[in-house]
Structures are given as structure tokens and as C-alpha cells.
Scaffold this active site. Structure first.
Site, PDB file in Angstrom:
ATOM      1  N   LYS A 191      -1.804   5.911   7.675  1.00  0.00           N
ATOM      2  CA  LYS A 191      -3.254   5.744   7.555  1.00  0.00           C
ATOM      3  C   LYS A 191      -3.633   4.390   8.124  1.00  0.00           C
ATOM      4  O   LYS A 191      -3.441   3.347   7.507  1.00  0.00           O
ATOM      5  CB  LYS A 191      -3.737   5.846   6.117  1.00  0.00           C
ATOM      6  CG  LYS A 191      -5.236   6.131   6.118  1.00  0.00           C
ATOM      7  CD  LYS A 191      -6.089   5.459   5.084  1.00  0.00           C
ATOM      8  CE  LYS A 191      -6.218   3.993   5.038  1.00  0.00           C
ATOM      9  NZ  LYS A 191      -7.197   3.402   5.999  1.00  0.00           N
ATOM     10  N   GLY A 244      -1.525  -5.442   4.216  1.00  0.00           N
ATOM     11  CA  GLY A 244      -2.951  -5.653   3.992  1.00  0.00           C
ATOM     12  C   GLY A 244      -3.127  -6.772   2.983  1.00  0.00           C
ATOM     13  O   GLY A 244      -2.278  -7.655   2.866  1.00  0.00           O
ATOM     14  N   SER A 245      -4.215  -6.713   2.234  1.00  0.00           N
ATOM     15  CA  SER A 245      -4.526  -7.813   1.322  1.00  0.00           C
ATOM     16  C   SER A 245      -3.685  -7.726   0.047  1.00  0.00           C
ATOM     17  O   SER A 245      -3.193  -6.654  -0.331  1.00  0.00           O
ATOM     18  CB  SER A 245      -6.009  -7.777   0.971  1.00  0.00           C
ATOM     19  OG  SER A 245      -6.308  -6.555   0.332  1.00  0.00           O
ATOM     20  N   THR A 246      -3.571  -8.851  -0.626  1.00  0.00           N
ATOM     21  CA  THR A 246      -2.811  -8.912  -1.872  1.00  0.00           C
ATOM     22  C   THR A 246      -3.422  -8.000  -2.932  1.00  0.00           C
ATOM     23  O   THR A 246      -2.695  -7.290  -3.646  1.00  0.00           O
ATOM     24  CB  THR A 246      -2.747 -10.377  -2.353  1.00  0.00           C
ATOM     25  OG1 THR A 246      -1.969 -11.115  -1.390  1.00  0.00           O
ATOM     26  CG2 THR A 246      -2.102 -10.504  -3.720  1.00  0.00           C
ATOM     27  N   GLY A 249      -2.427  -4.506  -2.172  1.00  0.00           N
ATOM     28  CA  GLY A 249      -0.982  -4.378  -2.386  1.00  0.00           C
ATOM     29  C   GLY A 249      -0.663  -4.142  -3.856  1.00  0.00           C
ATOM     30  O   GLY A 249       0.174  -3.309  -4.205  1.00  0.00           O
ATOM     31  N   GLU A 267       3.354  -5.959   2.066  1.00  0.00           N
ATOM     32  CA  GLU A 267       3.321  -7.193   2.872  1.00  0.00           C
ATOM     33  C   GLU A 267       1.875  -7.609   2.898  1.00  0.00           C
ATOM     34  O   GLU A 267       1.032  -6.925   3.475  1.00  0.00           O
ATOM     35  CB  GLU A 267       3.806  -6.919   4.279  1.00  0.00           C
ATOM     36  CG  GLU A 267       5.287  -6.703   4.305  1.00  0.00           C
ATOM     37  CD  GLU A 267       5.739  -6.459   5.701  1.00  0.00           C
ATOM     38  OE1 GLU A 267       5.533  -7.345   6.530  1.00  0.00           O
ATOM     39  OE2 GLU A 267       6.238  -5.380   5.954  1.00  0.00           O
ATOM     40  N   CYS A 302      -2.100 -12.725   9.412  1.00  0.00           N
ATOM     41  CA  CYS A 302      -1.668 -12.918   8.018  1.00  0.00           C
ATOM     42  C   CYS A 302      -0.910 -14.225   7.856  1.00  0.00           C
ATOM     43  O   CYS A 302      -1.001 -14.880   6.835  1.00  0.00           O
ATOM     44  CB  CYS A 302      -0.830 -11.746   7.556  1.00  0.00           C
ATOM     45  SG  CYS A 302       0.487 -11.380   8.695  1.00  0.00           S
ATOM     46  N   GLU A 400      -7.521 -17.168   1.269  1.00  0.00           N
ATOM     47  CA  GLU A 400      -7.302 -16.635   2.603  1.00  0.00           C
ATOM     48  C   GLU A 400      -8.664 -16.293   3.209  1.00  0.00           C
ATOM     49  O   GLU A 400      -9.364 -15.412   2.725  1.00  0.00           O
ATOM     50  CB  GLU A 400      -6.434 -15.372   2.538  1.00  0.00           C
ATOM     51  CG  GLU A 400      -6.129 -14.839   3.913  1.00  0.00           C
ATOM     52  CD  GLU A 400      -5.220 -13.625   3.888  1.00  0.00           C
ATOM     53  OE1 GLU A 400      -5.482 -12.707   3.087  1.00  0.00           O
ATOM     54  OE2 GLU A 400      -4.263 -13.597   4.681  1.00  0.00           O
TER      55      GLU A 400
END
Ligand code: NAD
Ligand code: MN
Length: 498
Positions: A191, A244-246, A249, A267, A302, A400
Site C-alpha cells: 500500500k 512512515g511516522s512514529t 508505526g 521504520e 527520514c 520532526e
């Protein structure tokens, strides 16, 4: 091969056709619901094409196609040399269609087409080739059991791997997951990010042309809360590789616990420090790379070196060098090879970046940039921006931003630099600039980061693992280690008459 002029890229772009449906079981098909969403070019605001908006039902179809293919062994039990040949074909096909692949990412998410054509697209071909070549060179183990017993310890593919990827390197993030998962013999359901689905769809078509059998590589474009969540919660997905983002995740870890305990490899985000010591001899090289480390890909990287710690004695001179470099990197049309920076991925991300910048103007010292701009009166562009003397607890130094915004922080001692560098929830990457070998080793040793680059930034190759520590996640892409994510250890114990 074209001459790499602005006119060439524009005319190539004008003649491009887009794959706009889901790719499931070897065929392009509409979403079951018939719904679509618009793929937008952030440099102009123009709609490139409507794209099939996949939801749970489409994900179900793609996962079953992947499962059937896995079970009947059309890929999972193909002879390693044959699987390798197919993936080498794919690498060749990406090279043959290099300009198209580069354009798809540039148009879809705003990166410079020349970067996409010299870094992203050749990188994708290289990574497919690298994993293809590994397929018939990785050996399993025999345990030292002694006569009468033969215990084989082998790595076997998991089954169906779900991959959910971000928009900043659309083709390469899809490749990092798919190349390793396919090399290991899995089926894949990918995706891509809703901001940039086009290159993944073309990649799936090229994979089929290369000889990847039907059902083995499926792409379901759509939104995170629907298609992404459905993959994460699916009872028949064995492994979920996420970049993607924390925050998202963490959601995938929860999805796993709420469903079938699938392996999850996050990641995630970063706020990577770059430490420049006064004993670095080539401060011009350090400044070049510090600028590249934050302004490359509009700062949407990232591992971007977004926190710059400079030894106080050289700080002002170093910031002067950086300002000159930033001012020479103003954004322009991503299709113009003369442009030094492209467009921000979309309106929402641009506004998010500008909130940090506008707030920063009240709390830190803006020394260059700081404005949203247009190119030819259109688009999402932000100037390369530098804040000096940023307080260490300022959001500019902690969060970030994922945009072309650098925070400069002075330090007085090595210990102080290391302490501040490690004072972050993230631990993806770090850089150190010094010509003192002992200091380079000592500081690298203490930095909590998945990759430490010494006298360079963002060192990365197919040969070395890429991923983070702390809340940057624990998945590792690239290198042979990535194959471990997509395989299980299996023991086969055989009794025989010794
Ligand atoms: P994001 O987390 O918003 O989205 C990433 C993917 O997750 C997209 O495909 C999205 O559709 C999907 N998603 C979003 N919400 C979801 C949900 N509720 N359930 C399931 N799936 C969902 O991140 P982004 O804005 O696309 O990308 C930027 C982030 O990615 C940054 O934080 C960046 O640091 C990170 N990133 C990390 C790496 C790395 O290797 N560590 C590489 C590139 C980007
Ligand atoms: Mn787009």
C-alpha cells in the site's frame, strides 16, 4: 536517453500515461467500491489522475491472491536461479524505463526530476539487482548434533508480506520492502502512500512483464485509515513492513496485537543530529554536506540532518557558509534540471512546516529563508530555512518537521555535544565531522543511532542495514539482514541409522 533539458522533461511529462487502478492477481482493476481519489502534482496543484481508492475488500482480494500464489509455490518454490533471473529482468526493465519512473515520482510528490533520475530510479534497479543476486548465494545451517541426527536450520519465507510505505521516496521505499520480501520467496501486498501511488503501480506492471507470477506482487492504492489499517489488521498477513511516522508505526504494533500477532517491522521518524567539531579541517566540505543533509529532497528525508551542533569557536563562520549555500538552493520547477530544490509533497505538509517556521520566528534566530513561495505563481514551495541559536528544548530542535528547516545549536565540549545529540526520542542517523580519529571513534561509539556517518552525511548502500534505534523503530531495510525480516527460522530434525 533524453538530453536532460527542461523542455525535454516537460514534453515527456505531457506524453505520460498513468496506471490508475489497483494491481491485484496480475491485473489492473478498479476498487470494489468504484471509488477513486485524486493524485495531485504539488508543484502545480493539478490533478494528475484519479486513482482507485482501495478499501478493506480490495485488501482482502489482494491478500487472497497473494496467499493462493504462495501456497501453490509458483514463486515461493521456484528454483532460486529462476527467481533470480526474473528479478534481474525487473532491474533491467526499471533501467529501460528510467525517465518514466523518475517522472512519476517527481510529478506525484514534487522531488527534482534530476534527483529521481540519478538517485531514486537507478537505486530501485540496483536494489532489485542486489537482492536478485543474493538469492542463490545465501546458505542455511546444519546444527552440530552428531551421528544419527541431522538437524537442518533453514530460513523459509513467511507467506504474505504487507508493505505500507511513505511518500518521500515512493519508488525506493516500495523497492526496499518488495525486493527483499520477494527475493525471500514471499507474496507482497503493497500500500503506497496516498500522496504518491503512481510509481508503485507502474512497478507492479514492470514486475509482471519481468515474469513475476500473478498474485505475487499486488499494489492497493488508498488511504492509511482504510487500506493501510485493513492490511495491518488482516488475519492472513504474516508480516507487515512499515515505513512512515512514529505515531503510525505504533498503530501497526497495536493492529498486530488486535489481530494475528503478525510480525511488524517499523521504520519511523527521525531528528538526526550533525556534529561539527572545530578540528574538522575541511569546513567547506562539511558545510556542503550539512546543507545537502537538510535541503536534499526538500528536507523530506527520514534521516535528514535537521539538528546541527557546531563547536562555538567556529559557529558563526560556519553559519555564514551555510547561509550562502541555502540561498543558492531556492526552490524551482521540479522538472527544470537547473532547479536546486523541488516542491513540498502537498498542501497539508506545507502548512505543517510553516507552522513550525512561523512559531520559530518568535523563539529562535531566523537567519535565512522562512517563507512559503510559489513557482510560476503556483504550488507548494518553502525556502531553505535556517534558525541559529535554537534553544535545545525548542520544538525546532525536538520535533520532526520533515521540511527544509535547519536548527543550529552551539556547543562547548565534546561531552555536551554528545549529550544533546542523544537527548531525543529518535535515533535514526547521526553525523560527525572531525579530523581527530580518536574523537571520531569515541563520539560514534556514544551516539545512539542506526547509522553514524563520519565526515559525510547519510551514508547508505545496499550493503549496509538502514533503520533506527529508540522511537525511530527497529526494522532494518537493505543488506542481507533485511532477508531475516521476511523469513522464519525452521528446524527440520532427521533421525537416521548411524
Ligand atoms: P505516515 O505515517 O503518515 O504514513 C505512512 C504510511 O502509513 C502511508 O502509506 C499512510 O497511508 C499509512 N497510514 C497512515 N495512517 C494510517 C493508519 N491509521 N493505519 C494504517 N496506515 C496508515 O507518514 P508520511 O507522512 O507518509 O511519511 C513521513 C514519515 O515517514 C516521517 O515521519 C518520516 O521520518 C518517515 N520515514 C521514515 C523512513 C525510515 O526508513 N525510517 C523513511 C522515510 C520516511
Ligand atoms: Mn501527489
Amino acid at each position: 536517453m533524453l538530453d536532460n533539458t527542461h523542455a525535454d522533461w516537460k514534453s515527456l511529462a505531457a506524453g505520460l500515461s498513468f496506471r490508475d487502478q489497483a494491481f491485484i492477481d496480475g491485473k489492473f482493476i478498479d476498487a470494489v467500491s468504484g471509488k477513486t481519489f485524486d493524485s495531485i502534482n504539488p508543484a502545480t496543484g493539478a490533478v494528475l489522475t484519479p486513482v482507485a481508492e482501495c478499501d478493506e475488500e480490495d485488501v482482502n482480494r489482494a491478500v487472497s491472491a497473494g496467499r493462493v500464489a504462495f501456497e501453490d509455490g509458483r514463486w515461493s518454490r521456484m528454483a532460486p536461479g529462476d527467481r533470480k533471473a526474473v528479478m534481474l529482468n525487473l532491474a533491467d526493465l526499471i533501467r529501460e524505463n528510467l525517465e518514466e519512473m523518475a517522472l512519476l515520482d517527481s510529478l506525484d510528490m514534487g522531488k527534482l526530476v534530476t534527483d529521481a533520475a540519478t538517485i531514486d530510479a537507478p537505486g530501485s534497479a540496483h536494489f532489485f539487482q542486489w537482492y536478485a543476486e543474493a538469492i542463490d548465494k545465501v546458505y542455511d545451517e546444519v546444527a552440530p548434533t552428531g551421528p544419527g541426527d541431522l538437524a537442518l536450520v533453514s530460513r523459509v519465507p513467511l507467506g504474505v508480506v504487507g508493505a505500507v510505505t511513505p511518500w518521500n521516496f515512493p519508488l525506493d521505499m516500495a523497492t526496499w520492502k518488495a525486493a527483499a520480501a520477494l527475493a525471500a520467496g514471499n507474496s507482497v501486498v503493497l500500500k503506497p502512500a496516498e500522496q504518491s501511488p503512481l510509481s508503485a503501480l507502474r512497478l507492479a506492471e514492470l514486475a509482471a512483464e519481468a515474469g513475476v507470477p500473478d498474485g505475487v506482487f499486488n499494489v492497493v492504492p488508498g488511504f492509511g485509515v482504510t487500506a493501510g489499517r485493513a492490511l495491518g489488521l488482516h488475519m492472513d498477513v504474516d508480516c507487515l513492513a512499515f515505513t512512515g511516522s512514529t505515531a503510525i508505526g505504533k498503530m501497526f504494533m497495536q493492529y498486530s496485537g488486535q489481530s494475528n500477532l503478525k510480525q511488524v517491522w517499523p521504520e519511523t521518524g527521525g531528528k538526526s543530529p550533525n556534529l561539527v567539531f572545530a578540528d574538522c579541517e575541511d569546513l567547506d566540505a562539511a558545510a556542503d554536506m550539512a546543507a545537502f543533509g537538510i535541503f536534499f529532497n526538500q528536507g523530506e528525508v527520514c534521516s535528514a540532518n535537521s539538528r546541527l551542533y557546531v563547536e562555538r569557536s567556529i559557529k558563526d563562520a560556519f553559519v555564514e557558509k551555510l547561509i550562502a549555500r541555502a540561498q543558492a538552493m531556492q526552490p524551482g520547477d521540479p522538472l527544470d534540471p537547473a532547479s536546486k530544490m523541488g516542491a513540498i509533497v502537498d498542501e497539508k505538509q506545507t502548512q505543517g512546516i510553516m507552522r513550525f517556521v512561523d512559531e520559530g520566528k518568535n523563539t529562535a534566530n531566523l537567519v535565512t529563508g522562512g517563507e512559503r513561495v510559489t513557482v510560476d505563481g503556483k504550488g507548494c514551495f518553502v525556502q531553505p530555512t535556517i534558525f541559529d541559536d535554537v534553544p535545545h528544548d525548542n520544538p525546532l530542535a525536538r520535533d520532526e518537521i520533515f521540511g527544509p528547516v535547519l536548527s543550529v545549536i552551539p556547543f562547548d565540549t565534546e561531552e555536551q555535544a554528545v549529550t544533546m545529540a542523544n537527548d531525543s526520542i529518535y535515533g535514526l542517523a547521526a553525523s560527525v565531522w572531525t579530523d581527530n580519529l580518536s574523537r571520531a571513534c569515541r563520539v560514534s561509539d556514544k551516539l545512539m543511532a542506526g547509522t553514524v556517518s563520519v565526515n559525510t552525511v547519510d551514508a547508505l548502500s545496499a550493503m549496509t542495514p538502514f533503520g533506527g534505534m529508540k522511537q525511530s523503530g527497529f526494522g532494518r531495510d537493505l543488506s542481507l539482514h533485511s532477508l531475516e525480516k521476511y523469513t522464519a527460522l525452521k528446524t527440520t530434525w532427521i533421525k537416521y541409522k548411524a
